[in-house]
Scaffold this motif. Structure first.
Motif, mmCIF file in Angstrom:
data_model
loop_
_atom_site.group_PDB
_atom_site.id
_atom_site.type_symbol
_atom_site.label_atom_id
_atom_site.label_comp_id
_atom_site.label_asym_id
_atom_site.label_seq_id
_atom_site.Cartn_x
_atom_site.Cartn_y
_atom_site.Cartn_z
ATOM 1 N N GLY A 111 0.909 -1.341 0.028
ATOM 2 C CA GLY A 111 -0.036 0.231 0.036
ATOM 3 C C GLY A 111 0.809 1.135 -0.133
ATOM 4 O O GLY A 111 2.051 1.084 -0.078
ATOM 5 N N PRO A 112 0.428 2.528 0.082
ATOM 6 C CA PRO A 112 1.071 3.699 -0.205
ATOM 7 C C PRO A 112 1.471 4.308 1.230
ATOM 8 O O PRO A 112 1.197 5.218 1.723
ATOM 9 C CB PRO A 112 -0.252 4.638 -0.701
ATOM 10 C CG PRO A 112 -1.365 4.078 -0.041
ATOM 11 C CD PRO A 112 -1.190 2.623 -0.062
ATOM 12 N N LEU A 113 2.330 3.171 2.038
ATOM 13 C CA LEU A 113 2.803 3.739 3.312
ATOM 14 C C LEU A 113 3.704 5.108 3.001
ATOM 15 O O LEU A 113 3.510 5.697 3.846
ATOM 16 C CB LEU A 113 4.020 2.524 3.734
ATOM 17 C CG LEU A 113 3.192 1.387 4.347
ATOM 18 C CD1 LEU A 113 4.045 0.202 4.863
ATOM 19 C CD2 LEU A 113 2.271 1.668 5.634
ATOM 20 N N ALA A 114 4.506 5.014 2.137
ATOM 21 C CA ALA A 114 5.347 6.023 1.824
ATOM 22 C C ALA A 114 4.821 7.641 1.923
ATOM 23 O O ALA A 114 5.041 8.559 2.417
ATOM 24 C CB ALA A 114 6.567 5.828 0.983
ATOM 25 N N GLU A 115 3.678 7.483 1.503
ATOM 26 C CA GLU A 115 2.760 8.659 1.158
ATOM 27 C C GLU A 115 1.776 8.950 2.110
ATOM 28 O O GLU A 115 1.644 10.161 2.485
ATOM 29 C CB GLU A 115 1.990 8.461 -0.027
ATOM 30 C CG GLU A 115 2.907 8.421 -1.637
ATOM 31 C CD GLU A 115 3.274 6.980 -1.892
ATOM 32 O OE1 GLU A 115 2.460 6.063 -1.652
ATOM 33 O OE2 GLU A 115 4.273 6.798 -2.571
ATOM 34 N N LEU A 116 1.404 8.085 2.996
ATOM 35 C CA LEU A 116 0.351 8.229 3.981
ATOM 36 C C LEU A 116 1.112 8.493 5.465
ATOM 37 O O LEU A 116 0.384 9.091 6.302
ATOM 38 C CB LEU A 116 -0.604 7.077 3.863
ATOM 39 C CG LEU A 116 -1.237 7.125 2.594
ATOM 40 C CD1 LEU A 116 -2.518 5.949 2.561
ATOM 41 C CD2 LEU A 116 -2.242 8.338 2.529
ATOM 42 N N LEU A 117 2.165 7.635 5.612
ATOM 43 C CA LEU A 117 2.548 7.890 7.033
ATOM 44 C C LEU A 117 3.440 9.090 7.366
ATOM 45 O O LEU A 117 4.336 9.414 6.315
ATOM 46 C CB LEU A 117 3.442 6.496 7.198
ATOM 47 C CG LEU A 117 2.491 5.319 7.198
ATOM 48 C CD1 LEU A 117 3.544 4.159 7.536
ATOM 49 C CD2 LEU A 117 1.293 5.428 8.244
ATOM 50 N N SER A 118 3.494 9.370 8.338
ATOM 51 C CA SER A 118 4.447 10.732 8.712
ATOM 52 C C SER A 118 5.834 9.953 8.811
ATOM 53 O O SER A 118 6.095 8.698 8.814
ATOM 54 C CB SER A 118 4.221 11.296 10.140
ATOM 55 O OG SER A 118 4.379 10.369 11.236
ATOM 56 N N SER A 119 6.905 10.881 8.951
ATOM 57 C CA SER A 119 8.352 10.309 8.840
ATOM 58 C C SER A 119 8.614 9.397 10.083
ATOM 59 O O SER A 119 9.208 8.453 10.133
ATOM 60 C CB SER A 119 9.272 11.486 8.763
ATOM 61 O OG SER A 119 9.321 12.357 9.825
ATOM 62 N N GLN A 120 7.972 9.834 11.283
ATOM 63 C CA GLN A 120 8.120 9.230 12.524
ATOM 64 C C GLN A 120 7.475 7.728 12.249
ATOM 65 O O GLN A 120 7.801 6.769 12.980
ATOM 66 C CB GLN A 120 7.709 10.139 13.756
ATOM 67 C CG GLN A 120 7.784 9.383 14.957
ATOM 68 C CD GLN A 120 9.300 9.342 15.552
ATOM 69 O OE1 GLN A 120 10.125 9.453 14.799
ATOM 70 N NE2 GLN A 120 9.447 9.064 16.928
ATOM 71 N N GLU A 121 6.195 7.893 11.880
ATOM 72 C CA GLU A 121 5.608 6.655 11.817
ATOM 73 C C GLU A 121 5.937 5.466 10.888
ATOM 74 O O GLU A 121 6.163 4.559 11.039
ATOM 75 C CB GLU A 121 4.043 6.813 11.238
ATOM 76 C CG GLU A 121 3.064 7.400 12.060
ATOM 77 C CD GLU A 121 1.846 8.084 11.543
ATOM 78 O OE1 GLU A 121 0.907 8.307 12.304
ATOM 79 O OE2 GLU A 121 1.782 8.252 10.421
ATOM 80 N N LEU A 122 6.734 6.145 9.646
ATOM 81 C CA LEU A 122 7.398 5.305 8.839
ATOM 82 C C LEU A 122 8.613 4.614 9.444
ATOM 83 O O LEU A 122 8.927 3.508 9.331
ATOM 84 C CB LEU A 122 7.922 6.083 7.638
ATOM 85 C CG LEU A 122 8.701 5.192 6.495
ATOM 86 C CD1 LEU A 122 7.723 4.213 5.771
ATOM 87 C CD2 LEU A 122 9.052 6.261 5.358
ATOM 88 N N ARG A 123 9.396 5.497 10.314
ATOM 89 C CA ARG A 123 10.513 4.983 11.108
ATOM 90 C C ARG A 123 10.035 3.877 12.082
ATOM 91 O O ARG A 123 10.754 2.836 12.162
ATOM 92 C CB ARG A 123 11.079 6.029 11.984
ATOM 93 C CG ARG A 123 12.115 7.169 11.006
ATOM 94 C CD ARG A 123 12.456 8.374 12.059
ATOM 95 N NE ARG A 123 13.136 7.624 12.979
ATOM 96 C CZ ARG A 123 14.281 7.198 13.413
ATOM 97 N NH1 ARG A 123 15.089 7.235 12.475
ATOM 98 N NH2 ARG A 123 14.959 6.908 14.678
ATOM 99 N N ALA A 124 8.745 4.088 12.527
ATOM 100 C CA ALA A 124 8.534 3.056 13.510
ATOM 101 C C ALA A 124 8.133 1.597 12.907
ATOM 102 O O ALA A 124 8.562 0.580 13.212
ATOM 103 C CB ALA A 124 7.218 3.640 14.343
ATOM 104 N N VAL A 125 7.660 1.762 11.565
ATOM 105 C CA VAL A 125 7.270 0.615 10.705
ATOM 106 C C VAL A 125 8.613 -0.168 10.349
ATOM 107 O O VAL A 125 8.609 -1.293 10.490
ATOM 108 C CB VAL A 125 6.413 0.949 9.408
ATOM 109 C CG1 VAL A 125 6.505 -0.393 8.489
ATOM 110 C CG2 VAL A 125 4.925 1.191 10.029
ATOM 111 N N LEU A 126 9.691 0.732 9.910
ATOM 112 C CA LEU A 126 10.756 0.310 9.494
ATOM 113 C C LEU A 126 11.453 -0.699 10.709
ATOM 114 O O LEU A 126 12.088 -1.522 10.499
ATOM 115 C CB LEU A 126 11.548 1.315 8.888
ATOM 116 C CG LEU A 126 11.301 1.688 7.597
ATOM 117 C CD1 LEU A 126 12.148 2.938 7.014
ATOM 118 C CD2 LEU A 126 11.217 0.443 6.467
ATOM 119 N N ALA A 127 11.329 0.147 11.806
ATOM 120 C CA ALA A 127 12.187 -0.542 13.170
ATOM 121 C C ALA A 127 11.427 -1.656 13.493
ATOM 122 O O ALA A 127 12.076 -2.650 13.807
ATOM 123 C CB ALA A 127 12.062 0.456 14.439
#
Length: 190
Positions: A111-127
């Protein structure tokens, strides 16, 4: 053997350790067989083929906003292996997953994670996904071996409900472990 991170780390949870200890002491032959298959090329080749068929690779040059936080998180976690990010070709649901290959990090975004998540949310997903890799790749691969052993036993109807429930609980505790890492690395325990 634990990893050599640059910061204090969340350790595998007691349930993980109890399952590993149980199989190593109560089912040593089964443990030895599953441990012997951990680094076979066939399994890694199958994962890579599935990635080729179901995803497309996100290149570093075109997606630095994804790779920069991933590289920084790898550094903080003491991970020194190559990372490749992928986009799933199907589905619109927001998700991410680790495609585990020993010594290689493959994270699939759905899905469009990179477009919809904030940078902090994306960091949490990657972590969170990197924590799955850490758990499976460190400690001699014991926690990956246990996960594969439980998955296999849980799929065998003849073994009874105990292994199915153990597999379910192991999976849930693995998610808790990954969430603890995400909170730890993102400075957010809420």
């Amino acid at each position: 053997m634990s990893p050599s991170p640059l910061m204090p780390t969340p350790e595998p949870l007691p349930y993980h350790r109890a399952i590993v200890q149980h199989f190593q002491s109560q089912e040593p032959g089964l443990w030895k067989w599953f441990a012997s298959t951990r680094k076979r090329n066939e399994g890694a080749d199958a994962v890579r083929l599935d990635l080729l068929k179901s995803t497309y690779r996100l290149e570093l040059a075109l997606h630095p906003k994804l790779y920069e936080p991933a590289a920084e998180l790898c550094h903080r976690m003491g991970l020194r292996c190559p990372i490749t990010l992928y986009q799933a070709q199907t589905g619109a649901s927001l998700n991410a997953a680790l495609a585990y290959v020993p010594g290689e990090i493959h994270v699939v975004l759905a899905g469009p994670l990179a477009e919809l998540l904030s940078s902090q949310e994306l960091r949490a997903v990657l972590a969170h996904e990197l924590a799955h890799f850490l758990l499976f790749d460190q400690w001699q691969g014991d926690f990956f071996i246990a996960a594969e052993l439980l998955r296999s036993l849980g799929a065998d109807a003849s073994v009874g409900p105990a292994y199915l429930e153990s597999d379910r609980l192991y999976h849930l505790w693995t998610e808790v472990y990954a969430d603890r890492w995400a909170c730890h690395l993102c400075d957010d325990s809420m």
